[in-house]
Design a protein around this motif. Structure first.
Motif, PDB file in Angstrom:
ATOM      1  N   LEU A 100       0.800  -1.221   0.000  1.00 39.83           N
ATOM      2  CA  LEU A 100       0.000   0.000   0.000  1.00 39.83           C
ATOM      3  C   LEU A 100       0.835   1.276   0.000  1.00 39.83           C
ATOM      4  O   LEU A 100       0.269   2.361   0.069  1.00 39.83           O
ATOM      5  N   ASN A 101       2.149   1.150  -0.087  1.00 43.69           N
ATOM      6  CA  ASN A 101       3.005   2.349  -0.029  1.00 43.69           C
ATOM      7  C   ASN A 101       2.588   3.415  -1.028  1.00 43.69           C
ATOM      8  O   ASN A 101       2.379   4.571  -0.674  1.00 43.69           O
ATOM      9  N   TYR A 102       2.465   3.032  -2.292  1.00 47.07           N
ATOM     10  CA  TYR A 102       2.137   4.004  -3.332  1.00 47.07           C
ATOM     11  C   TYR A 102       0.751   4.611  -3.095  1.00 47.07           C
ATOM     12  O   TYR A 102       0.586   5.828  -3.127  1.00 47.07           O
ATOM     13  N   LEU A 103      -0.251   3.776  -2.869  1.00 48.06           N
ATOM     14  CA  LEU A 103      -1.621   4.272  -2.689  1.00 48.06           C
ATOM     15  C   LEU A 103      -1.750   5.150  -1.454  1.00 48.06           C
ATOM     16  O   LEU A 103      -2.424   6.174  -1.480  1.00 48.06           O
ATOM     17  N   SER A 104      -1.102   4.742  -0.397  1.00 47.84           N
ATOM     18  CA  SER A 104      -1.147   5.525   0.847  1.00 47.84           C
ATOM     19  C   SER A 104      -0.477   6.886   0.656  1.00 47.84           C
ATOM     20  O   SER A 104      -1.002   7.921   1.080  1.00 47.84           O
ATOM     21  N   ASP A 105       0.670   6.875   0.003  1.00 50.54           N
ATOM     22  CA  ASP A 105       1.377   8.125  -0.274  1.00 50.54           C
ATOM     23  C   ASP A 105       0.527   9.034  -1.161  1.00 50.54           C
ATOM     24  O   ASP A 105       0.405  10.231  -0.900  1.00 50.54           O
ATOM     25  N   GLU A 106      -0.089   8.470  -2.186  1.00 49.04           N
ATOM     26  CA  GLU A 106      -0.919   9.250  -3.098  1.00 49.04           C
ATOM     27  C   GLU A 106      -2.142   9.813  -2.374  1.00 49.04           C
ATOM     28  O   GLU A 106      -2.505  10.976  -2.562  1.00 49.04           O
ATOM     29  N   ALA A 107      -2.769   9.008  -1.526  1.00 50.63           N
ATOM     30  CA  ALA A 107      -3.927   9.480  -0.754  1.00 50.63           C
ATOM     31  C   ALA A 107      -3.528  10.648   0.140  1.00 50.63           C
ATOM     32  O   ALA A 107      -4.254  11.662   0.222  1.00 50.63           O
ATOM     33  N   ASN A 108      -2.378  10.543   0.791  1.00 46.49           N
ATOM     34  CA  ASN A 108      -1.917  11.630   1.664  1.00 46.49           C
ATOM     35  C   ASN A 108      -1.574  12.886   0.874  1.00 46.49           C
ATOM     36  O   ASN A 108      -1.847  13.999   1.336  1.00 46.49           O
ATOM     37  N   GLN A 109      -0.981  12.724  -0.305  1.00 52.48           N
ATOM     38  CA  GLN A 109      -0.674  13.894  -1.135  1.00 52.48           C
ATOM     39  C   GLN A 109      -1.952  14.575  -1.623  1.00 52.48           C
ATOM     40  O   GLN A 109      -2.055  15.802  -1.575  1.00 52.48           O
ATOM     41  N   ILE A 110      -2.920  13.781  -2.078  1.00 52.25           N
ATOM     42  CA  ILE A 110      -4.201  14.348  -2.512  1.00 52.25           C
ATOM     43  C   ILE A 110      -4.870  15.055  -1.345  1.00 52.25           C
ATOM     44  O   ILE A 110      -5.421  16.161  -1.502  1.00 52.25           O
ATOM     45  N   LEU A 111      -4.822  14.457  -0.183  1.00 52.50           N
ATOM     46  CA  LEU A 111      -5.395  15.058   1.031  1.00 52.50           C
ATOM     47  C   LEU A 111      -4.762  16.417   1.323  1.00 52.50           C
ATOM     48  O   LEU A 111      -5.467  17.401   1.559  1.00 52.50           O
ATOM     49  N   LYS A 112      -3.442  16.490   1.253  1.00 48.32           N
ATOM     50  CA  LYS A 112      -2.740  17.756   1.520  1.00 48.32           C
ATOM     51  C   LYS A 112      -3.078  18.819   0.473  1.00 48.32           C
ATOM     52  O   LYS A 112      -3.312  19.978   0.804  1.00 48.32           O
ATOM     53  N   ILE A 113      -3.092  18.426  -0.781  1.00 51.49           N
ATOM     54  CA  ILE A 113      -3.389  19.376  -1.866  1.00 51.49           C
ATOM     55  C   ILE A 113      -4.816  19.890  -1.749  1.00 51.49           C
ATOM     56  O   ILE A 113      -5.061  21.100  -1.841  1.00 51.49           O
ATOM     57  N   ALA A 114      -5.761  18.980  -1.537  1.00 49.72           N
ATOM     58  CA  ALA A 114      -7.168  19.386  -1.421  1.00 49.72           C
ATOM     59  C   ALA A 114      -7.389  20.252  -0.183  1.00 49.72           C
ATOM     60  O   ALA A 114      -8.144  21.234  -0.240  1.00 49.72           O
ATOM     61  N   SER A 115      -6.722  19.927   0.907  1.00 49.20           N
ATOM     62  CA  SER A 115      -6.837  20.737   2.135  1.00 49.20           C
ATOM     63  C   SER A 115      -6.305  22.143   1.908  1.00 49.20           C
ATOM     64  O   SER A 115      -6.931  23.127   2.325  1.00 49.20           O
ATOM     65  N   ALA A 116      -5.158  22.229   1.254  1.00 47.49           N
ATOM     66  CA  ALA A 116      -4.565  23.548   0.973  1.00 47.49           C
ATOM     67  C   ALA A 116      -5.451  24.351   0.024  1.00 47.49           C
ATOM     68  O   ALA A 116      -5.654  25.557   0.226  1.00 47.49           O
ATOM     69  N   SER A 117      -5.998  23.693  -0.984  1.00 51.56           N
ATOM     70  CA  SER A 117      -6.890  24.374  -1.929  1.00 51.56           C
ATOM     71  C   SER A 117      -8.142  24.877  -1.219  1.00 51.56           C
ATOM     72  O   SER A 117      -8.598  25.994  -1.451  1.00 51.56           O
ATOM     73  N   ARG A 118      -8.694  24.057  -0.358  1.00 51.00           N
ATOM     74  CA  ARG A 118      -9.893  24.437   0.403  1.00 51.00           C
ATOM     75  C   ARG A 118      -9.596  25.641   1.304  1.00 51.00           C
ATOM     76  O   ARG A 118     -10.390  26.563   1.396  1.00 51.00           O
ATOM     77  N   LYS A 119      -8.426  25.623   1.911  1.00 50.90           N
ATOM     78  CA  LYS A 119      -8.033  26.732   2.791  1.00 50.90           C
ATOM     79  C   LYS A 119      -7.894  28.026   1.990  1.00 50.90           C
ATOM     80  O   LYS A 119      -8.305  29.087   2.428  1.00 50.90           O
ATOM     81  N   THR A 120      -7.319  27.920   0.779  1.00 48.44           N
ATOM     82  CA  THR A 120      -7.167  29.087  -0.095  1.00 48.44           C
ATOM     83  C   THR A 120      -8.535  29.655  -0.470  1.00 48.44           C
ATOM     84  O   THR A 120      -8.734  30.859  -0.422  1.00 48.44           O
ATOM     85  N   VAL A 121      -9.458  28.784  -0.828  1.00 54.95           N
ATOM     86  CA  VAL A 121     -10.818  29.217  -1.185  1.00 54.95           C
ATOM     87  C   VAL A 121     -11.485  29.881   0.010  1.00 54.95           C
ATOM     88  O   VAL A 121     -12.119  30.924  -0.128  1.00 54.95           O
ATOM     89  N   SER A 122     -11.306  29.308   1.186  1.00 55.03           N
ATOM     90  CA  SER A 122     -11.900  29.863   2.404  1.00 55.03           C
ATOM     91  C   SER A 122     -11.368  31.261   2.687  1.00 55.03           C
ATOM     92  O   SER A 122     -12.126  32.162   3.058  1.00 55.03           O
ATOM     93  N   SER A 123     -10.046  31.437   2.528  1.00 56.18           N
ATOM     94  CA  SER A 123      -9.450  32.738   2.825  1.00 56.18           C
ATOM     95  C   SER A 123      -9.872  33.803   1.811  1.00 56.18           C
ATOM     96  O   SER A 123      -9.985  34.977   2.142  1.00 56.18           O
ATOM     97  N   LYS A 124     -10.142  33.384   0.577  1.00 54.43           N
ATOM     98  CA  LYS A 124     -10.601  34.338  -0.454  1.00 54.43           C
ATOM     99  C   LYS A 124     -12.028  34.790  -0.202  1.00 54.43           C
ATOM    100  O   LYS A 124     -12.414  35.876  -0.621  1.00 54.43           O
ATOM    101  N   ASN A 125     -12.807  33.951   0.469  1.00 49.21           N
ATOM    102  CA  ASN A 125     -14.215  34.274   0.729  1.00 49.21           C
ATOM    103  C   ASN A 125     -14.408  35.150   1.964  1.00 49.21           C
ATOM    104  O   ASN A 125     -15.515  35.517   2.279  1.00 49.21           O
ATOM    105  N   ARG A 126     -13.339  35.450   2.662  1.00 46.37           N
ATOM    106  CA  ARG A 126     -13.460  36.266   3.870  1.00 46.37           C
ATOM    107  C   ARG A 126     -13.455  37.730   3.556  1.00 46.37           C
ATOM    108  O   ARG A 126     -13.006  38.263   2.664  1.00 46.37           O
TER     109      ARG A 126
END
Length: 126
Positions: A100-126
């Protein structure tokens, strides 16, 4: 290249990446042992990982910042859940962590990217 063009390129790269994540999880599911617990946990992983791809794709078609934020939030939740089910598969000794190394790493990277994108969208809406 202008800012809008790079956003479109990034979105397309992520859309392809999350789709590949779904396909890779389907292929992984097919390799699981044929035990009841592997089937149950594997199906949970299939559901959460496929939701990552589907909701990222939906986010790309969002009609508003609020809808985009909502869909990204689901991507974050489902990527996190995917990581959880992968951890369970390893900790319950259904599969080796190396499988599961590859899948786990990919899931964590997607999680980080999506979290950062969501945070950016949130800060723009303030």
């Amino acid at each position: 290249m202008n800012e809008n063009s790079s956003k479109v390129d990034f979105a397309e790269i992520m859309r392809n990446r999350t789709k590949k994540f779904v396909v890779d999880n389907i292929k992984f599911f097919r390799t699981l042992p044929k035990t009841e617990e592997a089937k149950i946990i594997g199906r949970q992983l299939l559901r959460s990982s496929s939701s990552v791809g589907a909701n990222y794709s939906a986010a790309c078609r969002a009609r508003s910042q609020a809808e985009f934020h909502s869909k990204l939030s689901i991507v974050v939740e489902e990527a996190d859940e995917s990581v959880f089910w992968m951890e369970i598969l390893v900790e319950a000794q259904v599969v080796k962590s190396s499988e599961l190394n590859y899948l786990s790493d990919e899931a964590n990277q997607i999680l980080k990217i999506a979290s950062a994108s969501r945070k950016t969208v949130s800060s723009k809406n303030r």
